[in-house]
Design an enzyme around this catalytic site. Structure first.
Site, PDB file in Angstrom:
ATOM      1  N   LYS A   1      10.978  -2.043  33.858  1.00 44.85           N
ATOM      2  CA  LYS A   1      10.184  -2.125  32.631  1.00 44.85           C
ATOM      3  C   LYS A   1       9.902  -0.744  32.056  1.00 44.85           C
ATOM      4  O   LYS A   1       9.946  -0.539  30.839  1.00 44.85           O
ATOM      5  CB  LYS A   1       8.868  -2.856  32.921  1.00 44.85           C
ATOM      6  CG  LYS A   1       7.907  -2.940  31.740  1.00 44.85           C
ATOM      7  CD  LYS A   1       8.460  -3.786  30.622  1.00 44.85           C
ATOM      8  CE  LYS A   1       7.465  -3.893  29.473  1.00 44.85           C
ATOM      9  NZ  LYS A   1       8.035  -4.634  28.325  1.00 44.85           N
ATOM     10  N   GLU A   2       9.646   0.236  32.938  1.00 46.78           N
ATOM     11  CA  GLU A   2       9.271   1.569  32.480  1.00 46.78           C
ATOM     12  C   GLU A   2      10.466   2.398  32.014  1.00 46.78           C
ATOM     13  O   GLU A   2      10.401   3.058  30.982  1.00 46.78           O
ATOM     14  CB  GLU A   2       8.532   2.312  33.601  1.00 46.78           C
ATOM     15  CG  GLU A   2       7.120   1.803  33.860  1.00 46.78           C
ATOM     16  CD  GLU A   2       6.164   2.129  32.716  1.00 46.78           C
ATOM     17  OE1 GLU A   2       6.448   3.043  31.936  1.00 46.78           O
ATOM     18  OE2 GLU A   2       5.127   1.443  32.609  1.00 46.78           O
ATOM     19  N   SER A   3      11.551   2.402  32.793  1.00 49.69           N
ATOM     20  CA  SER A   3      12.626   3.369  32.507  1.00 49.69           C
ATOM     21  C   SER A   3      14.032   2.794  32.522  1.00 49.69           C
ATOM     22  O   SER A   3      14.986   3.532  32.249  1.00 49.69           O
ATOM     23  CB  SER A   3      12.567   4.504  33.539  1.00 49.69           C
ATOM     24  OG  SER A   3      12.904   4.005  34.833  1.00 49.69           O
TER      25      SER A   3
END
Length: 464
Positions: free
Chosen positions: A317-319
């Site tokens: 989700k983040e990267s």
């Protein structure tokens, strides 16, 4: 009771002394028919999500390099967006069981390529067709090329239970006076194709698109002999969901000019891409790796006491597993930490995957400690931690205080998330108990849903 016994012995007698291929199936279907669960489109929208039954195969729904992919998956994601609901996928290999799930309310839609017939029409409502599909006989290089059904002689053909394949073969066998044997099995078409390719069985039947996709990475498969000419295939909903059916049909009409053909080309006509997705160790179809960073993710998850697939979901989700990813706000690394957080948790090089990951883990441990007394339940606290990671624990703490003020359950994410969403409303963010002011809380609430949705997919498709 007497009628049931008579029917049982009648079926047993017919099984012993020979029946038409579909007779028993029809009787058993009539016996097993149950009262349908009632929930139409408005109820689904009020609930906030739609449940769809899908197959886990090389084209329908799978994980590739951490990303959820598949023909049916991308179609359903677009449909859910149209209906303004979340998408919950239910993996079901048994087609008959999928129809049971539909009637019992465990799913709202069966997103499989289903050919319409009388038995199925008695149990569900069919959408307008998504397209047309051929059914083909699948053999290997030693099976020989078929030019006539007579060439099968007394061979055995294995077919997946619940499909129309058995009926198609029975009709041919009866009409042409053939001697081949049909053996239904719970195995998926792709499993049976694997067995054909390895020489364990001689023949199976599959939809042409599935057969062709598998032929891209199995040399020597013969898929040229058609069992039946093109037939229309559709999705199905409950018979008491006319509004859902109407919305589904309208969406299909809108998407049939470009979106559906483009997706079809992506998954069925590009053999090179299909091969790499299906054979990569980073595909849930062939391996059990999510990313090249699985080992350090597992180490970090152990320190957190998390399922490693949950931490992998957060990294995705983040990267998207990009070690040099940098957000517009300056967040960097696998877990997208801001500069002040990188420094606080000892990350000197945010592009180093191990440093970045472990810095994020230390921050997550800090957030877990922050919430542990107020939210003792681990599964509930996890959502507080994820929201805090996204928007800052100060904003989530404000929502917690508002929840307490209005007499709702402060240990329930469902309750607290409602007040987090209200932090964009001046009537709430100007309340004296709110310390961190305005926030687009709905984004954090959706963030938690997104991470948990990816986690659900990883749990379903990737082994622990």
């Amino acid at each position: 009771m007497k009628k049931v016994l008579i029917l049982f012995f009648s079926i047993l007698t017919l099984l012993l002394f020979g029946v038409q291929c579909t007779f028993v199936e029809k009787k058993l279907a009539a016996i097993s028919k149950k009262e349908a669960y009632v929930l139409d489109l408005q109820g689904i929208q009020n609930r906030g999500f739609i449940r769809a039954a899908v197959d886990n195969n090389s084209t329908g729904y799978y994980i590739y390099r951490g990303r959820r992919m598949g023909y049916e998956y991308e179609l359903l994601r677009d449909l859910a967006k149209r209906l303004k609901v979340q998408l919950h996928l239910v993996l079901i290999s048994d087609i008959d069981r999928a129809f049971d799930y539909l009637q019992e309310g465990k799913v709202d839609l069966i997103a499989m390529n289903l050919e319409k017939n009388m038995e199925r029409s008695d149990r569900a409502s069919f959408s307008i067709p998504l397209g047309k599909m051929n059914t083909v006989l699948v053999g290997n290089e030693f099976s020989g090329k078929i030019t006539s059904w007579d060439q099968l002689a007394s061979d055995t053909i294995y077919v997946r239970e619940g499909t129309v394949y058995k009926t198609q073969l029975c009709n041919l066998k009866d009409s042409l006076q053939l001697n081949y044997t049909i053996i239904p099995t719970p195995d998926h078409e792709e499993t049976l194709i694997d067995q054909v390719a390895e020489g364990d069985i001689k023949w199976t039947i599959a939809d042409q698109n599935i057969a062709q996709a598998n032929a891209t990475y199995y040399g020597g498969l013969n898929t040229s002999w058609k069992v039946k000419k093109e037939a229309e295939v559709s999705w199905v909903v409950r018979q008491n969901s006319p509004n859902l059916l109407s919305s589904l049909d309208t969406w299909l009409v809108d998407k049939q000019k470009r979106f559906i053909p483009d997706l079809y080309a992506k998954y069925f006509l590009n053999s090179k891409n299909s091969y790499f997705r299906s054979t990569s160790p980073f595909s849930s179809l062939a391996g059990n790796q999510i990313s090249v960073y699985d080992d350090i993710i597992k180490n970090g998850a152990e320190q957190l006491g998390w399922d490693w697939r949950l931490l992998a979901s957060l990294v995705y989700k983040e990267s998207r597993f990009d070690t040099v990813a940098t957000s517009y706000a300056g967040a960097r690394g696998l877990l997208q930490l801001m500069p002040v957080t990188l420094e606080r948790f000892g990350v000197e090089n945010p592009n180093d995957p191990s440093q970045s990951l472990m810095g994020g883990v230390r921050y997550l441990r800090y957030l877990d400690k922050f919430w542990i007394e107020r939210v003792p339940d681990t599964s509930e606290r996890l959502k507080f931690v994820l929201a805090s990671y996204n928007i800052g624990h100060g904003h989530v703490e404000d929502a917690w205080r508002l929840t307490l003020k209005y007499g709702e359950n402060t240990q329930s994410w469902s309750s607290v998330s409602k007040f987090l969403e209200l932090k964009s409303d001046p009537d709430y963010y100007r309340d004296p108990i709110v310390k961190s002011g305005f926030a687009k809380g709905h984004l954090a609430v959706n963030y938690v849903k997104d991470v948990m949705s990816v986690f659900d997919s990883y749990k379903a498709l990737v082994e622990p």
